[in-house]
Write an enzyme that holds these catalytic residues in place. Structure first.
Site, PDB file in Angstrom:
ATOM      1  N   CYS A  17     -26.664 -21.799  -3.843  1.00 53.91           N
ATOM      2  CA  CYS A  17     -25.676 -20.892  -4.416  1.00 53.91           C
ATOM      3  C   CYS A  17     -25.955 -20.769  -5.907  1.00 53.91           C
ATOM      4  O   CYS A  17     -26.509 -21.694  -6.523  1.00 53.91           O
ATOM      5  CB  CYS A  17     -24.260 -21.420  -4.184  1.00 53.91           C
ATOM      6  SG  CYS A  17     -22.949 -20.305  -4.778  1.00 53.91           S
TER       7      CYS A  17
ATOM      8  N   GLU B 234     -21.249 -12.397   3.808  1.00 59.42           N
ATOM      9  CA  GLU B 234     -20.151 -12.899   2.991  1.00 59.42           C
ATOM     10  C   GLU B 234     -20.748 -13.343   1.653  1.00 59.42           C
ATOM     11  O   GLU B 234     -21.510 -14.315   1.600  1.00 59.42           O
ATOM     12  CB  GLU B 234     -19.454 -14.070   3.681  1.00 59.42           C
ATOM     13  CG  GLU B 234     -18.802 -13.682   4.993  1.00 59.42           C
ATOM     14  CD  GLU B 234     -18.114 -14.832   5.696  1.00 59.42           C
ATOM     15  OE1 GLU B 234     -17.261 -14.562   6.572  1.00 59.42           O
ATOM     16  OE2 GLU B 234     -18.423 -16.013   5.391  1.00 59.42           O
TER      17      GLU B 234
ATOM     18  N   HIS C 174     -10.001 -20.609  11.635  1.00 58.62           N
ATOM     19  CA  HIS C 174     -10.914 -21.585  12.236  1.00 58.62           C
ATOM     20  C   HIS C 174     -10.483 -23.012  11.886  1.00 58.62           C
ATOM     21  O   HIS C 174     -10.674 -23.929  12.703  1.00 58.62           O
ATOM     22  CB  HIS C 174     -12.352 -21.336  11.771  1.00 58.62           C
ATOM     23  CG  HIS C 174     -12.533 -21.281  10.290  1.00 58.62           C
ATOM     24  ND1 HIS C 174     -12.025 -20.260   9.520  1.00 58.62           N
ATOM     25  CD2 HIS C 174     -13.169 -22.114   9.419  1.00 58.62           C
ATOM     26  CE1 HIS C 174     -12.333 -20.461   8.254  1.00 58.62           C
ATOM     27  NE2 HIS C 174     -13.017 -21.583   8.169  1.00 58.62           N
TER      28      HIS C 174
ATOM     29  N   CYS D 135     -17.604 -21.820  -9.732  1.00 59.83           N
ATOM     30  CA  CYS D 135     -16.641 -21.907  -8.625  1.00 59.83           C
ATOM     31  C   CYS D 135     -16.399 -23.374  -8.310  1.00 59.83           C
ATOM     32  O   CYS D 135     -17.287 -24.064  -7.803  1.00 59.83           O
ATOM     33  CB  CYS D 135     -17.177 -21.174  -7.394  1.00 59.83           C
ATOM     34  SG  CYS D 135     -16.075 -21.285  -5.965  1.00 59.83           S
TER      35      CYS D 135
ATOM     36  N   CYS E 104     -14.904 -24.500  -3.950  1.00 60.49           N
ATOM     37  CA  CYS E 104     -15.666 -24.341  -2.716  1.00 60.49           C
ATOM     38  C   CYS E 104     -15.587 -25.611  -1.866  1.00 60.49           C
ATOM     39  O   CYS E 104     -15.723 -26.728  -2.379  1.00 60.49           O
ATOM     40  CB  CYS E 104     -17.127 -24.018  -3.046  1.00 60.49           C
ATOM     41  SG  CYS E 104     -18.170 -23.813  -1.589  1.00 60.49           S
ATOM     42  N   ASP E 105     -15.378 -25.436  -0.551  1.00 61.68           N
ATOM     43  CA  ASP E 105     -15.287 -26.587   0.348  1.00 61.68           C
ATOM     44  C   ASP E 105     -16.384 -26.561   1.415  1.00 61.68           C
ATOM     45  O   ASP E 105     -16.254 -27.177   2.472  1.00 61.68           O
ATOM     46  CB  ASP E 105     -13.908 -26.644   1.016  1.00 61.68           C
ATOM     47  CG  ASP E 105     -13.576 -25.388   1.818  1.00 61.68           C
ATOM     48  OD1 ASP E 105     -14.429 -24.469   1.884  1.00 61.68           O
ATOM     49  OD2 ASP E 105     -12.473 -25.321   2.386  1.00 61.68           O
ATOM     50  N   THR E 106     -17.471 -25.843   1.146  1.00 58.22           N
ATOM     51  CA  THR E 106     -18.535 -25.661   2.121  1.00 58.22           C
ATOM     52  C   THR E 106     -19.767 -26.473   1.732  1.00 58.22           C
ATOM     53  O   THR E 106     -20.177 -26.480   0.582  1.00 58.22           O
ATOM     54  CB  THR E 106     -18.927 -24.171   2.212  1.00 58.22           C
ATOM     55  OG1 THR E 106     -17.777 -23.422   2.584  1.00 58.22           O
ATOM     56  CG2 THR E 106     -20.021 -23.965   3.239  1.00 58.22           C
TER      57      THR E 106
ATOM     58  N   PHE F 175     -23.192 -17.642  13.119  1.00 57.25           N
ATOM     59  CA  PHE F 175     -23.147 -17.868  11.680  1.00 57.25           C
ATOM     60  C   PHE F 175     -24.480 -18.439  11.231  1.00 57.25           C
ATOM     61  O   PHE F 175     -24.978 -19.408  11.813  1.00 57.25           O
ATOM     62  CB  PHE F 175     -22.017 -18.839  11.306  1.00 57.25           C
ATOM     63  CG  PHE F 175     -20.723 -18.158  10.964  1.00 57.25           C
ATOM     64  CD1 PHE F 175     -20.205 -18.242   9.689  1.00 57.25           C
ATOM     65  CD2 PHE F 175     -20.036 -17.424  11.916  1.00 57.25           C
ATOM     66  CE1 PHE F 175     -19.011 -17.605   9.364  1.00 57.25           C
ATOM     67  CE2 PHE F 175     -18.846 -16.785  11.605  1.00 57.25           C
ATOM     68  CZ  PHE F 175     -18.333 -16.870  10.324  1.00 57.25           C
TER      69      PHE F 175
END
Length: 211
Positions: A31, A117, A205, A46, A49-51, A25
């Site tokens: 973003c 992605e 995951h 958005c 988002c949890d990233t 990855f």
């Protein structure tokens, strides 16, 4: 062109049609739908988002001066035995803010199959082998074809029927994580049963405790 990368790591893909497949990855920083800072979440396009994609301080991350340097770091991160076409997943943030022909060429030179992605607001370079689009409510959708459309569900203004006629090989519903995850999972399950063209995809995951 230089590249800003949050982190690079070896894991199993946790979602979508490639779930369970060993992958490198590469998470790009930045973003176009949210700054990634909590103070700005309520103003973001958005909001769920949890990233963490802010900065370049993650494992294997950094600023890479050119495509060759980044492709070499990605190749060095592969930990498995040699395979014919190892998979690299380019994600973010929004990877298409930085992904270009030079990088796709450099990764192909190392033998990688390239998956991206994306939120679909920018067109993917021609050299991408696997395109996963995850539309967001309130954002324009430019990339309207690919291998899988993975819709986080539910989103007001981004109902599945808005995307069902687009040119994707697979249509996937992913329950939105958070405090309503169980209810969202049940709703997604019911939708897929009623509309069999859609498949349920889960974030395995997180269940497995891997990255």
């Amino acid at each position: 062109m230089s590249y800003a990368v949050k982190e690079i790591f070896y894991t199993l893909q946790g979602e979508g049609r490639n779930a369970g497949r060993a992958s490198v990855f590469c998470r790009f920083a930045g973003c176009n739908l949210w700054t990634g800072r909590e103070a700005d979440r309520e103003r973001a396009v958005c909001r769920f988002c949890d990233t963490d994609f802010v900065g370049t301080d993650g494992l294997g991350g950094g600023r890479f001066p050119d495509a060759a340097a980044l492709a070499q770091r990605i190749a060095d991160t592969w930990e498995g035995e040699p395979v014919t076409r190892p998979l690299v997943v380019l994600t973010g943030g929004e990877p298409l803010l930085q992904l270009d022909d030079a990088l796709t060429d450099a990764l192909h030179a190392h033998g990688f199959e390239i998956a991206v992605e994306t939120n679909g607001t920018l067109p993917a370079p021609a050299g991408v082998d696997w395109i996963c689009v995850s539309p967001k409510s309130g954002a324009p959708l430019v990339q309207t074809r690919g291998h899988e459309l993975k819709l986080v569900y539910p989103q007001v203004g981004a109902e599945p029927e808005r995307f069902a006629a687009l040119d994707f090989d697979s249509l996937l519903l992913q329950p939105m994580d958070g405090p309503d995850r169980e209810r969202n999972t049940e709703a997604a399950l019911r939708y897929c049963l009623a509309h069999p063209r859609w498949r349920l995809t889960l974030q395995t995951h997180k269940m497995l405790g891997i990255r």
